[in-house]
Write an enzyme that holds these catalytic residues in place. Sequence first.
Site, mmCIF file in Angstrom:
data_model
loop_
_atom_site.group_PDB
_atom_site.id
_atom_site.type_symbol
_atom_site.label_atom_id
_atom_site.label_comp_id
_atom_site.label_asym_id
_atom_site.label_seq_id
_atom_site.Cartn_x
_atom_site.Cartn_y
_atom_site.Cartn_z
ATOM 1 N N GLU A 185 0.331 -1.439 -0.001
ATOM 2 C CA GLU A 185 0.095 0.065 -0.026
ATOM 3 C C GLU A 185 0.904 1.241 0.090
ATOM 4 O OE1 GLU A 185 -2.533 2.823 2.449
ATOM 5 O OE2 GLU A 185 -3.150 0.985 2.954
ATOM 6 N N SER A 383 -8.109 -8.683 7.528
ATOM 7 C CA SER A 383 -7.634 -9.422 6.899
ATOM 8 C C SER A 383 -8.350 -10.671 6.800
ATOM 9 C CB SER A 383 -6.257 -8.913 6.161
ATOM 10 O OG SER A 383 -5.183 -9.371 7.043
#
Length: 410
Positions: A185, A383
């Site tokens: 990211e 996640s």
Amino acid sequence: MSEAAADKQKRPRVNVRRPDVMTQVNAEVERHYRSSIVEKIRENGGEITIGNTTVRLAQQFGFCYGVERAIDLAYAARRVFPDQRIFLIGEIIHNPEVNRQLVDMGIVSLPWKELTDDYDRLDAEDVVIVPAFGAPTNFMEKIEERGCYVVDTTCGDVMKVWRRVRGYAKDGITSIIHGKAGHEETQATASRAMGDDGKGHYLIVLTLDETDAVCRYIREGGDKEAFLKRFAHAASQDFDPDLHLTKVGVANQTTMLKSETEEIQRRVRSAVEARDGNAENFIFFDTICGATQERQDALFEMLRRPMDMLFVVGGYNSSNTTHLVEIGEQSLPTFFIRNAACLESLEKIVHFDLHEKSEIASSYPSILLGEQAVVIGITAGASCPNNLIEDTIFRIFEMRGISREAVKAI
């Protein structure tokens, strides 16, 4: 460029969320990741007690909307393109269980740390999935150049950060990004901080120590060569601290610890004020992911009640999960585990040690071996699927001599 090549590059993003497809996808995802036990415990106030063993769940944990969307899109891609090659840039999210499911579906992972010649071998009939973290601009340009179908699962919160750092670049402001320089990211965000014309600049800081080094340079200047050496892999090309620390804006990897980002903001602002006499050359925008913050807040709330130990379940390379471990470690024995298989026996927990930066085996705290009552907490990052939480719950009770059937009977 030929007309055919131009048409190939203009291929639009694919909408795979067709109603007929999503009905099948939702059933498949639920079968893989749903947990009736977790749902029952949540309905029971987040706690279950059997005999002298209590398992307590955080009020917020596990899959967030962005992760659910990314998984749905990846599953849908395979149904919409049943016979075509499908590739994924790196991992869809940071969870081994989820990524294994995609491998089983024939989705091939491409390198994400650098643009290799694997990308030159893509063709116009191939499908490329962009992960929830997004991908750097040069990766996206290469995929478009190859004319591939693109299924973009980038999280909306990540794209908000991109809009912010693009704005910084347009206004001549250097982005100071709080994040891990090697994280997917952060790399994607850094590429957007270069701006649409590629002339912007960024500097990535992870720790308060690195932040203090930047702040000293803002206040006092210093040894430019030493500064550039320290941040060699965390700064934009041709970064010049004498020029590019004049006007700065703070952003962050969305999964960082909010309190750390706020402290970095405070220190950078103070340095700019000390140099300029005001904060006009400092800008800040809160870009912490809402789901990340909810899970951190839920853990802080959970820790207000006594517990004997805490398990944090998730992928070892998950940033938001790592920060939950850091929070837990401040209060009680905390173990970062991939899944229930890490609970090997009454004498052994296999877990990731953040300080050793490796998986190690530790003896159980003696509290688990006795007859006395225990309270064991569980949380997970954004996640981690619920089926892994369920397996951990079963294993904890099993270690304490309580069968799965007894747990299912609650």
